[in-house]
Scaffold this motif. Structure first.
Motif, short mmCIF file in Angstrom:
data_model
loop_
_atom_site.label_atom_id
_atom_site.label_comp_id
_atom_site.label_asym_id
_atom_site.label_seq_id
_atom_site.Cartn_x
_atom_site.Cartn_y
_atom_site.Cartn_z
N ILE A 250 0.84 -1.30 -0.11
CA ILE A 250 -0.03 0.07 0.11
C ILE A 250 0.85 1.40 0.14
N CYS A 251 2.13 1.31 0.56
CA CYS A 251 2.93 2.21 0.70
C CYS A 251 4.05 2.36 -0.60
N LEU A 252 3.81 1.26 -1.18
CA LEU A 252 5.05 1.00 -2.30
C LEU A 252 6.29 0.88 -1.96
N ILE A 265 13.08 1.57 -7.03
CA ILE A 265 11.94 0.63 -7.40
C ILE A 265 10.89 1.49 -8.23
N TRP A 266 10.55 2.91 -7.95
CA TRP A 266 9.51 3.55 -8.49
C TRP A 266 10.16 3.64 -10.02
N ASP A 267 11.46 3.97 -10.22
CA ASP A 267 11.82 4.17 -11.61
C ASP A 267 11.42 2.92 -12.27
N CYS A 268 11.50 1.73 -12.05
CA CYS A 268 10.95 0.43 -12.75
C CYS A 268 9.29 0.54 -12.73
N LEU A 269 8.76 0.90 -11.59
CA LEU A 269 7.39 0.50 -11.41
C LEU A 269 6.61 1.40 -12.34
N PHE A 270 7.13 2.74 -12.57
CA PHE A 270 6.53 3.69 -13.62
C PHE A 270 6.64 3.11 -15.10
N TYR A 271 7.94 2.46 -15.33
CA TYR A 271 8.27 1.93 -16.50
C TYR A 271 7.48 0.62 -16.78
N GLU A 272 7.73 -0.26 -16.13
CA GLU A 272 7.35 -1.82 -16.41
C GLU A 272 6.08 -2.28 -15.43
N GLY A 273 5.53 -1.43 -14.58
CA GLY A 273 4.21 -1.74 -13.91
C GLY A 273 4.64 -2.38 -12.54
N SER A 274 3.25 -3.05 -11.97
CA SER A 274 3.23 -3.67 -10.71
C SER A 274 3.98 -4.82 -10.49
N LYS A 275 4.57 -5.36 -11.52
CA LYS A 275 5.39 -6.90 -11.59
C LYS A 275 6.51 -6.41 -10.48
N ILE A 276 7.00 -5.17 -10.75
CA ILE A 276 8.27 -4.79 -9.76
C ILE A 276 8.11 -5.03 -8.43
N LEU A 277 6.63 -4.68 -7.97
CA LEU A 277 6.48 -4.85 -6.59
C LEU A 277 6.84 -6.35 -6.08
N PHE A 278 6.36 -7.43 -6.68
CA PHE A 278 6.65 -8.84 -6.33
C PHE A 278 7.89 -9.14 -6.55
N ARG A 279 8.79 -8.58 -7.44
CA ARG A 279 10.10 -8.74 -7.49
C ARG A 279 10.77 -8.56 -6.14
N VAL A 280 10.50 -7.33 -5.77
CA VAL A 280 10.99 -6.67 -4.70
C VAL A 280 10.64 -7.81 -3.47
N ALA A 281 9.41 -7.90 -3.39
CA ALA A 281 8.97 -8.76 -2.09
C ALA A 281 9.63 -10.09 -2.18
N LEU A 282 9.72 -10.96 -3.36
CA LEU A 282 10.26 -12.21 -3.56
C LEU A 282 11.79 -12.09 -2.98
N CYS A 317 21.34 0.11 -2.86
CA CYS A 317 20.49 -0.01 -3.79
C CYS A 317 20.95 -0.40 -5.05
N HIS A 318 21.96 -0.05 -5.55
CA HIS A 318 22.34 -0.66 -6.88
C HIS A 318 22.46 -2.05 -7.15
N THR A 319 23.07 -2.72 -5.92
CA THR A 319 23.29 -4.20 -6.16
C THR A 319 21.90 -4.67 -5.74
N PHE A 320 21.25 -4.11 -4.78
CA PHE A 320 19.83 -4.54 -4.81
C PHE A 320 18.69 -4.66 -5.93
N MET A 321 18.80 -3.71 -6.25
CA MET A 321 18.09 -3.61 -7.86
C MET A 321 18.56 -4.74 -8.95
N GLN A 322 19.92 -4.90 -8.85
CA GLN A 322 20.30 -5.93 -9.89
C GLN A 322 19.81 -7.48 -9.62
N LYS A 323 19.71 -7.63 -8.04
CA LYS A 323 19.23 -8.97 -7.47
C LYS A 323 17.83 -8.97 -7.77
N ILE A 324 16.99 -8.01 -7.94
CA ILE A 324 15.54 -8.23 -7.97
C ILE A 324 15.21 -8.85 -9.52
#
Length: 352
Positions: A250-252, A265-282, A317-324
Motif C-alpha cells: 500500500i505504501c509502495l 523501485i519506482w523508476d521500474c514501477l512507472f516503466y514496467e508496472g506492478s510486477k516490480i512490487l512482486f520482484r522486490v518482495a520475493l 540500492c544498486h546491488t539490490f536492484m540488480q538482485k530483483i
C-alpha cells in the motif's frame, strides 16, 4: 567493504571532522536521519555509489539530448533498471507511465478540480492526515519555505474529486508526498497519481481494496511456488500475508526501505508496472528465507519481516536492484494475470 575502506576512512576523518559532520543531518530529499543512523557506513557506500551515479548521469544526458519525451524501447528499459538520475526522474516517470499524455490531453483539468466545490468530508479527512505525512522531512514542515503541505493538500483534494468512488484513503498521502519531492510540481504529481491508481495499481486504494488484497495473496502463491520452505513456515504459524506485507504494497515500500532504494523501485514501477512490487518482495523473502524459517511463532514471523527491510542488503540500492531481476527468476505478466484472477475470485467468494 569495511576493511577495504578503513584506510580511506582514516584519511577522511583526518581531513575534516566526523562522518556525521560531512554527511549532514538531512538526506538529499529533505528527510532527517534517524538517531541510530550509521554515518560512516553511509559515507563508504556513497563513495562508491556516487561514481555509479555520475557514470549513469553522463549516459542519460547523451540518451536524452534535451528531449522532452522518450519512446519505450529495450535500451531505455535497460537504462531505467540501472537507475534514473534525479534530474531526469520526473520526465521519465511522466512519459513512461502515460501521465504526460493525460496531462496534455486534459489542459486545465487539474486547476478546474481545485476550483470546484469541495466535499467537506473529503477536505476534513485529508487535513487530518497532512501533519502525519513525513514529519521527519524538512520540506513538509510549516516553517519551511516553500512548505509542501499545501501542494500535498491540493494534489490529494484534486485526486479525491477526480476519483469520487475512492476519494481519499490512508497511504495516498505518502505516495503523493514522494511524487512532490521528486517532481516539485503539483499537476505532474496529480497525473502520476492517476497513472498509479487507475492503470498501474487498479483497486489498491478503492474502498474494498480488492486489488491490494489480491496482490498480497498472489505474493503468497508465488512464494509457495518459488520459496516453498517460507510458505510452509507461514502456514505452520498461521500467518496471513496481509499481516506482514500490506505496508509493502500500500505504501509502495515508502518508510519500509531506504529512500534511494524506494526511488529506484519506482523508476521500474512507472516503466514496467506492478510486477516490480512482486520482484522486490520475493527478493527480500528469498534472501532471508533461513531467518524466516527460524521463527517459532506468529510474532516472530512479524518481527522478522520488519527486520529484513533493514541492513546493508537494502541500503546498497544498486546491488539490490540488480538482485530483483535475477533472484526471483522468471516472472511473466501472464503468470501474474492468471494468479490474480484465481486469487480475486477466491477473495470475492470468501467475502460474499
Amino acid at each position: 567493504m569495511e576493511k577495504k575502506h578503513r584506510a580511506a576512512n582514516g584519511s577522511r576523518s583526518a581531513a575534516g571532522g566526523s562522518a556525521k559532520d560531512r554527511v549532514g543531518r538531512w538526506d538529499p530529499y529533505g528527510f532527517e536521519r534517524s538517531e541510530d543512523f550509521d554515518y560512516e557506513s553511509y559515507e563508504e557506500l556513497m563513495s562508491e555509489y556516487l561514481v555509479v551515479l555520475t557514470q549513469r548521469s553522463i549516459k542519460w544526458s547523451k540518451l536524452l539530448k534535451g528531449k522532452s519525451k522518450v519512446q519505450k524501447n529495450v535500451k531505455l528499459k535497460r537504462y531505467v533498471r540501472k537507475g534514473i538520475p534525479n534530474e531526469h526522474r520526473a520526465l521519465i516517470w511522466m512519459t513512461a507511465s502515460g501521465a504526460q499524455d493525460q496531462l496534455e490531453k486534459n489542459p486545465g483539468y487539474y486547476q478546474s478540480l481545485l476550483g470546484a466545490k469541495h466535499d467537506p468530508k473529503l477536505v476534513d479527512t485529508i487535513r487530518t492526515d497532512l501533519n502525519r505525512t513525513f514529519p521527519d522531512n524538512i520540506q513538509f514542515r510549516k516553517t519551511s519555505s516553500p512548505c509542501l503541505q499545501k501542494a500535498l493538500y491540493n494534489v490529494l483534494l484534486a485526486n479525491g474529486h477526480h476519483n469520487p468512488t475512492v476519494g481519499y484513503c490512508q497511504g495516498m498521502n505518502f505516495v503523493a508526498g514522494y511524487l512532490l519531492i521528486i517532481t516539485k510540481d503539483e499537476e505532474k504529481s496529480f497525473w502520476l497519481m492517476d497513472a498509479l491508481l487507475s492503470r498501474i495499481l487498479p483497486d489498491y486504494y478503492s474502498p474494498a481494496m480488492l486489488g491490494l488484497k489480491t496482490d498480497q495473496e498472489v505474493l503468497g502463491e508465488l512464494v509457495k511456488i518459488k520459496i516453498p520452505s517460507v510458505w510452509q513456515t507461514m502456514v505452520d504459524h498461521n500467518v496471513m500475508w496481509t499481516l506482514v506485507v500490506s505496508r509493502w504494497f500500500i505504501c509502495l515500500y515508502i518508510d519500509v526501505l531506504p529512500v534511494e532504494t524506494v526511488l529506484r523501485i519506482w523508476d521500474c514501477l512507472f516503466y514496467e508496472g506492478s510486477k516490480i512490487l512482486f520482484r522486490v518482495a520475493l527478493t527480500l523473502i528469498s534472501q532471508n528465507q533461513t531467518l524466516i524459517q527460524q521463527a517459532q511463532s506468529m510474532p516472530d514471523v512479524c518481527q522478522i519481516f520488519k527486520q529484513i527491510a533493514h541492513g546493508p542488503f537494502v541500503d546498497e540500492c544498486h546491488t539490490f536492484m540488480q538482485k530483483i531481476f535475477t533472484e526471483p527468476r522468471s516472472l511473466s505478466m501472464a503468470t501474474l494475470t492468471k494468479l490474480r484472477a484465481t486469487c480475486r475470485s477466491r477473495i470475492i467468494a470468501e467475502e460474499s
